[in-house]
Design an enzyme around this catalytic site. Structure first.
Site, PDB file in Angstrom:
ATOM      1  CD  GLU A   1      46.285  32.152  39.150  1.00 16.58           C
ATOM      2  OE1 GLU A   1      45.214  33.019  39.015  1.00 16.58           O
ATOM      3  OE2 GLU A   1      46.073  31.265  39.852  1.00 16.58           O
TER       4      GLU A   1
ATOM      5  CB  SER B   1      52.025  41.971  97.881  1.00 12.28           C
ATOM      6  OG  SER B   1      51.329  41.397  98.718  1.00 12.28           O
TER       7      SER B   1
END
Length: 700
Positions: free
Chosen positions: A154, A420
């Site tokens: 970089e 249920s």
């Protein structure tokens, strides 16, 4: 004495014969007077004057000016002029955009957004949350090759430039010209940091000027090491990871402090194009870019060629990245609770949770394996699981089968019909009204105000005990009970045990038609397992400041207190033990532990649920589809299998314990009620509530 000089004898005069030679005085005759005179031009005679050289034409002058020396002088001249004017223009632009910025005395590096580090009960990192997705790490905590990898690819001259790199700018411009496109930029790491800290990403002249000014300011006020540390902790690495620690955790499941050389090269390579080169989405591209980084590191002397070759990823081998596991659902839930616990999080914090890491991973494994094994055959694609100790301490939570594909939390956020599995609250309301598990009820069709519940089997056995009614999940029995105690009492009972989702007070609530979350449903079963105490599902034990360890929150033991009497707890456990012994949940097993619970299946089997418990733990399981489509599941098959596998692991090493409460049965129940004489679809009749109650409880 008298001197007689003739004109011919004057200075400049000619010879005695003819004209005097130019420039020579004329010789005087004898007796002539020689007059003195000023010297004359040797070309006094116009005829003797040399002709003036003719002027050169414009073409000739132009040809003469194109000599090499002339060109050089001209270039130097105009270059100097252009540089002066260029400097004036640049200075004007800088002054113009600088004037639009606040005074330098007010500039300051903004605080990094707070990180939320979420850990399991044993300190295992679950996830980092917050805007950055990871905590900050110091420069000196990183292996030397981590910053070296970034610098080599970089900003090679980072340690020598003053924030702006003219050489780098020129080199980038030449490369872009050669490529015919913008192949790379000339911004330094300091400039990139300035942009990330202070500016928008707009590619404008003004923004670039301000970026350069801010870079100069950073270089004047921070050391190179500090600038690089700021950069590494804030730069974007793709996949929502800001900072080197977030990226290391996101991609490799480890701290940046423990990155290998090859992994460091991958992360440094990602910076060129985070969205395109993220190893999770483009492993081949990330590997190729990493090899470029390693070669640059070797060229710069950070590592040897041999080290570069050894660390390079084989093109035929995929990069191993961390899979986003089910613990991320836990992290999402924890993050959503932070505002309620602390308000706005303004500093890095460590959140300690109740999650058992091993159980969490086992729960994830079992759910994913069973969905993969049974899903295509039974038409379902998703599953969820919640496991907690009987005091509400959550030990495992699975919100779906694949967090990377869907972050929707089906355990916490989703609301589905429990079927249920909701009936225990109906029966609890009946027990509290005075009924017992041995109360006789009529299993037969009926209609009440237009509502006609039916058993899933379409079979009816006539008079049965309430114990049988719950064990075999008879809809007619639950419906009659709900009408008797009233739907609102059923709702009040469920809410007392922890159901917080709003519900409609209608008779069909007895069959679990109101949607609830799996988390609240599981927590509402806990009082049956712990002797009647209400619980609040709890996943956070402590929150402390990351820098100094100050305790910001600590869980207390406070809760709703006793919500069911011990006598009724015994009655409920009697019925729900039966449901697992011979009823719809008889497939559940736990190596000799007394267990109880209830299955649930919504209409068209869109939801299959099972919630079961021992004296140590309560676990709920849901299976279905996100689009609410039908399946061939039931609460008693695959959900029970998942429950049994998980609970067996969870109870390893524990001493067997009995369920709380006791109830003496009036008579032994037959082994299989559906082996008794069965009524096949009798003709329905409309009855009043008085008739229903009389039929149901006339023999009580």
């Amino acid at each position: 004495m008298d001197f007689n000089i003739s004109p011919d004898d004057r200075v400049g005069g000619g010879p005695s014969r003819g004209k005097a030679a130019p420039g020579r005085p004329k010789k005087p005759k004898k007796g002539e007077r020689l007059e003195p005179q000023l010297a004359m031009s040797p070309y006094a005679d116009e005829d003797e004057k040399p002709r003036r050289k003719p002027k050169r034409t414009r073409k000739e002058r132009r040809r003469r000016g194109f000599s090499l020396g002339g060109i050089f002088i001209t270039l130097v001249h105009w270059g100097f002029v252009a540089s002066i004017w260029g400097g004036v223009v640049v200075a004007g632009i800088v002054v113009y955009y600088a004037a639009q910025m606040p005074g330098a005395e007010s500039w300051a590096v903004p605080e990094r957004p707070a990180n939320i580090r979420i850990v399991s009960a044993d300190g295992q990192l679950i996830s980092n949350r917050g805007q950055m997705g990871g905590e900050a790490v110091s420069y000196r905590e990183l292996p030397h090759y981590v910053p070296a990898a970034v610098l080599s690819i970089e900003d090679k001259r980072f340690m020598s430039h003053f924030g702006v790199d003219p050489i780098g700018i020129v080199a980038a411009a030449l490369d872009n010209l050669n490529e015919g496109r913008v192949a790379r930029g000339g911004s330094t790491i300091t400039q990139q940091l300035a942009k990330n800290l202070f500016l928008t990403p707009d590619q404008t002249l003004g923004r670039k000027v301000q970026e350069a000014l801010l870079a100069l300011w950073l270089e004047q006020n921070y050391s190179k090491e500090q600038i690089l540390e700021l950069y590494l902790n804030r730069v974007y690495f793709g996949a929502g990871a800001y900072g080197i620690e977030a990226a290391a955790q996101r991609y490799f499941g480890k701290s940046a402090r423990n990155l290998a050389l090859g992994e460091a090269a991958i992360l440094a390579g990602v910076l060129q194009a985070p969205s395109r080169l993220a190893p999770t989405s483009n492993p081949e591209g990330a590997a190729a870019r990493a090899r470029v980084v390693l070669n640059e590191m070797a060229a710069e002397g950070y590592i040897s060629r041999e080290e570069a070759q050894a660390a390079a990823i084989d093109p035929d081998r995929r990069i191993r990245t961390r899979v986003a596991g089910a613990e991320y659902y836990v992290a999402d839930w924890v993050e959503s609770l932070m505002t309620a616990y602390l308000g706005e999080v303004k500093e890095d914090v460590i959140v300690s949770t109740t999650i058992d890491w091993d159980l969490q991973k086992h729960a994830e494994f079992v759910v994913r394996e069973m969905v993969a094994k049974e899903g295509s055959n039974r038409g379902f694609t998703q599953g969820a699981l919640v496991a907690m100790e009987v005091d509400g301490t959550v030990r495992a939570l699975v919100g779906g089968t694949d967090y990377a594909q869907s972050q929707f939390n089906r355990a916490v956020t989703s609301r589905r019909q429990p079927g249920s599995a909701f009936k225990p609250f109906v029966y609890l309301a009946a027990m509290e009204k005075g009924y017992t598990p041995d109360t006789i009820a009529e299993d037969a069709p009926f209609t009440y105000e237009g509502w006609s519940p039916e058993n899933a089997s379409r079979r009816y056995v006539g008079p049965v005990t309430l114990r049988d009614g719950l064990a075999y999940s008879m809809n007619t029995i639950a419906g009659r009970l709900a009408i008797d105690v009233t739907p609102q009492v059923v709702i009040d009972t469920a809410q007392r045990l922890g159901i917080s989702t709003p519900m409609l007070a209608v008779p069909s609530i007895a069959l679990g038609t109101s949607e609830v979350s799996l988390l609240e449903l599981t927590a509402a079963y806990a009082p049956f397992a712990n002797g009647g105490n209400g619980v609040i599902a709890n996943v956070i034990t402590r929150i402390q400041a990351a820098d100094d360890g100050e305790i910001l929150y600590e869980a207390s033991q406070a809760g709703p207190g006793q919500v069911i009497s011990s006598e009724v707890v015994g009655e409920m456990n009697d019925m729900m033990v039966t449901a697992l012994e011979v009823g719809t949940g008889k497939g559940a097993s736990l190596n000799g532990w007394p267990i109880a619970g209830k299955t649930g299946t919504s209409q068209n089997a869109r939801d299959a649920v099972f919630v079961g418990y021992s004296a140590r733990m309560v676990t709920g399981v849901w299976l279905g589809n996100d689009d609410n489509s039908a399946t061939t599941l039931s609460g008693g098959n695959v959900p029970v299998d998942i429950w049994s596998q998980f609970m067996t692991k969870a109870h390893e090493g524990m001493t067997v314990a009995e369920l709380p409460g006791s109830y003496t049965r009036m008579a032994e129940m037959p082994q299989d009620i559906y082996q008794q004489p069965v009524q096949q679809q009798p003709v329905r009749e409309t009855r009043t509530i008085v008739d229903l109650i009389g039929d149901l409880f006339g023999g009580r």
